[in-house]
Every structure is written in structure tokens, then in C-alpha cells.
Scaffold this active site. Sequence first.
Site, short mmCIF file in Angstrom:
data_model
loop_
_atom_site.label_atom_id
_atom_site.label_comp_id
_atom_site.label_asym_id
_atom_site.label_seq_id
_atom_site.Cartn_x
_atom_site.Cartn_y
_atom_site.Cartn_z
NE ARG A 97 -3.82 -13.92 18.24
CZ ARG A 97 -4.00 -15.25 18.12
NH1 ARG A 97 -4.47 -15.96 19.14
NH2 ARG A 97 -3.69 -15.87 17.00
CB SER A 119 -1.12 -10.96 13.15
OG SER A 119 -0.78 -12.27 12.80
CD GLU A 161 -2.33 -9.89 17.43
OE1 GLU A 161 -3.21 -10.55 16.87
OE2 GLU A 161 -1.17 -10.30 17.58
#
Length: 339
Positions: A166, A239, A335
Site C-alpha cells: 500500500r 479500509s 490508509e
Amino acid sequence: MSLQPREQASLKAFNSFGIEAQARLFVQTHTDQQVREALALGEQRQLPLLVIGGGSNLLLTRDVEALVLHMASRGLRILADDGVQVLVEAEAGELWHPFVQWTLQQGLGGLENLSLIPGTVGAAPMQNIGAYGVELKDHFVGLTALDRRSGELRDFSRDECAFAYRDSLFKHEAGRWLILRVRFALSRIAAVRLDYGPLRQRLSEQGIEQPTPMQVSQAICAIRREKLPDPAELGNAGSFFKNPQVPAELAERLRGEYPDLVAYPQADGRVKLAAGWLIERAGWKGCRQGEVGVHRLQALVLVNYGNASGQQVLDLARQIQADVAQRFAVYLEMEPNVY
Ligand code: FAD
Ligand code: NAP
């Protein structure tokens, strides 16, 4: 076509949390030339820049005192095809999921596990999007970006993008690179990835033992529709926390205390913990604080029940971070890109 900048434009429809925030100046660009014109406009007005695609990885906590550039360029093309390996290129403003569907309709496998991820092609390299055991980097060949410092175009190879879990170079040099188009290597010979339990289980329940990429995509879409809130109905950014990667000793200690800990050993010796499990175990799943909450089916997803501010979402996220850190000695990194 000339640019049509709008002053004090609402960004509510341009972020998947559905949070109200005003852009000082808003422009939509469809071509490289328009991107350059927008940058010149920003400089002329002495405004900083915020590039957005689908706004599905963005938390707006205040009005945006900047020129917001919405990437809306379109175009999908096959650059090379040797009968097996196929090189495709997509413009940054193409929507990710329709792009994946287009590749599958061409008979090209590779991106099926990344089906139904919201957002645009241009934003996908930013955090090296991933799902069900596949990451963008696995099929990425290169991209073309505009360097805001020099005004020049630059082609990046996969190694130059420094992709990680990520993460990418572009996340660390935020604001410098405007990604204009991205290239992928796909294959006419299917080599599907079924490592994730729920995916294999869904397919086997359907009696499918050797699925095609299209069947994998359909199974993933069905699983995601069951589990994840649709931003059109309930604002969210997917998320909210990354899965933490922790030293093996810490994972071992936690497993001693919590035998049902969800943990996956990584190649580098660390252990990936499921952030959703930690948050659920800490008792946050389904909790609601006024207009914000933790989704009842997926503890990793924070939701806007209608009129939340970005600050309220951030406050909830910080409470969760502090609680998880106190209980498990694990830091949860957010995130989405917080503005
Ligand atoms: P935006 O939110 O518009 O932008 C994200 C960041 O990229 C910002 O910093 C922005 O400035 C920058 N940016 C955008 N476009 C460009 C460009 N062309 N050039 C340079 N910078 C740019 N993510 C996953 O990895 N896996 C998932 O499975 C997943 N599932 C999700 C499910 C839901 C329901 C939701 C809402 C989100 C999910 N996400 C997932 C997160 C999100 O969809 C991805 O990160 C997506 O790539 C974001 O694309 P976007 O166009 O919406 O980016
Ligand atoms: P899940 O299947 O309930 O699994 C929970 C977590 O365990 C996932 O986050 C996943 O990590 C990890 N995991 C599961 N099986 C694994 C395996 N075989 N090997 C290694 N790790 C494994 O997860 P979910 O929440 O329903 O999501 C399914 C997939 O979609 C995940 O890959 C997830 O990342 C992705 N997704 C991402 C977002 C986002 O916004 N980033 C939103 C929704 C879904 P990973 O997350 O590292 O894969």
C-alpha cells in the site's frame, strides 16, 4: 476545449466519504494540455494543488484552499500483443473497475483480483492497490507522469516506482508527480490466484474448480458486495487502516494471549496482523458516535452516516488507534490521504 474553472466548488460529490468541503478553485482536465493549463492557472492564482481521481482514498477535514484538479482523461489501448502477452495502457482518469472489466472482455487475465476497487487508474499506483493476494505492481509495466518541478514528462519503470505494501514513491513525493497514464502486462493464458480462503470457498461452492479470470472477478465482486458498504449508500473510503506488519516476537506474544489472532508471516520475517481483527477484538466493530461509526460487518471501514465532518471521522480514527496501541502495543497507520 477550454478549462472551465469553478470558484468555491463543493467537493461532496468528489469524495467517497461524502464529506462536505469547498475547493477554492476546481478544474476538470481531459487532456495533457489541459493539465498544463490547470497548473499554469494554479501558479497564476498562487494556489497549491490537490489532484483527485475518484476521491475514494481521501479524507477531507477542512475546506481545500487550493486548486483541485480532477483527472478526467479517458482512453484505453492495446500497445503490443504477441498472442500471449499483451501490453495495455489506460489514461489516468479511466475508472479502475470498468478498466478491469475491459481487460477481461479482451480475454486478458491478471487484474481480476482487483475487481470492484473504486477510483481511477491514475491513483492506483499511488498506494499500489491490492486485494485478494494481488497488487497492482504484479502486472505493472510503467507509467507516464508530469513532473511539476520541471514541467517535463517522465516514464517510470516498475523499479523506479518503489512499490511496497500500500505504498509507492508517489505517496512520499505527494504533489510532485501527476500520473497521466499507466501500462500493464496482461496475459491471454490464465494463471488465476486463489490464495485467499473466502475466494476459493466461494468458487468451490459454485462447483468451479478451475475458474477463468472472468469467474474470479465475478466471485470477488459478489464477496465485496456482501461485505463492504457501497459509498453511494454509506460514505466510506474502504479500509481506514493498513494491516500492521510487526516483529515475529510481538506476534508470538500476542498469539499467546489471543490464540485466535489473525496473522500471516511475511517473506521478510515480520508478521502481518489483520487490523480488522484487532479493531473488532478491541470492541469497536459496529460502534456509532453520532454521524460516524465503524461498519457493522467490517471493522476496518469507518463510515459517514450522512452529515459527518472529516474531523469527526479523524477523531474516531484516533480513538481507535490509541485503544489498539494500548491493548496490543500495535500502531495502526491510516490508509486514506488526509487533507
Ligand atoms: P483519490 O482518492 O482521488 O486520490 C488518492 C490519492 O492519490 C490522493 O493523494 C490524490 O492526490 C492522489 N492522486 C489521485 N489521482 C492522481 C494522479 N492521477 N496523479 C497523481 N496523484 C493522484 N484500495 C485498495 O488498495 N484495495 C482495495 O481493495 C480497496 N477497496 C476499497 C473499497 C471501497 C469501498 C473504497 C471506498 C475504497 C477502497 N480502496 C481500496 C481505496 C481506493 O479505492 C484506492 O486507493 C483507489 O486507488 C483510490 O483511487 P481514487 O481515484 O479514488 O483516488
Ligand atoms: P479478509 O478476507 O477478511 O482477510 C482479513 C485480512 O487478512 C485481509 O486484510 C488480508 O490482508 C489478510 N489475509 C487474508 N487471507 C490472507 C492470505 N491468504 N494471505 C495473506 N493475507 C491474508 O479481508 P477483507 O477485509 O474481506 O478484504 C479482502 C481483500 O480486499 C483484502 O486483500 C483487502 O486488503 C482488500 N480490501 C482492501 C480495502 C482497502 O480499502 N484497502 C477495502 C476492502 C477490501 P491484505 O489486506 O493484506 O490482503
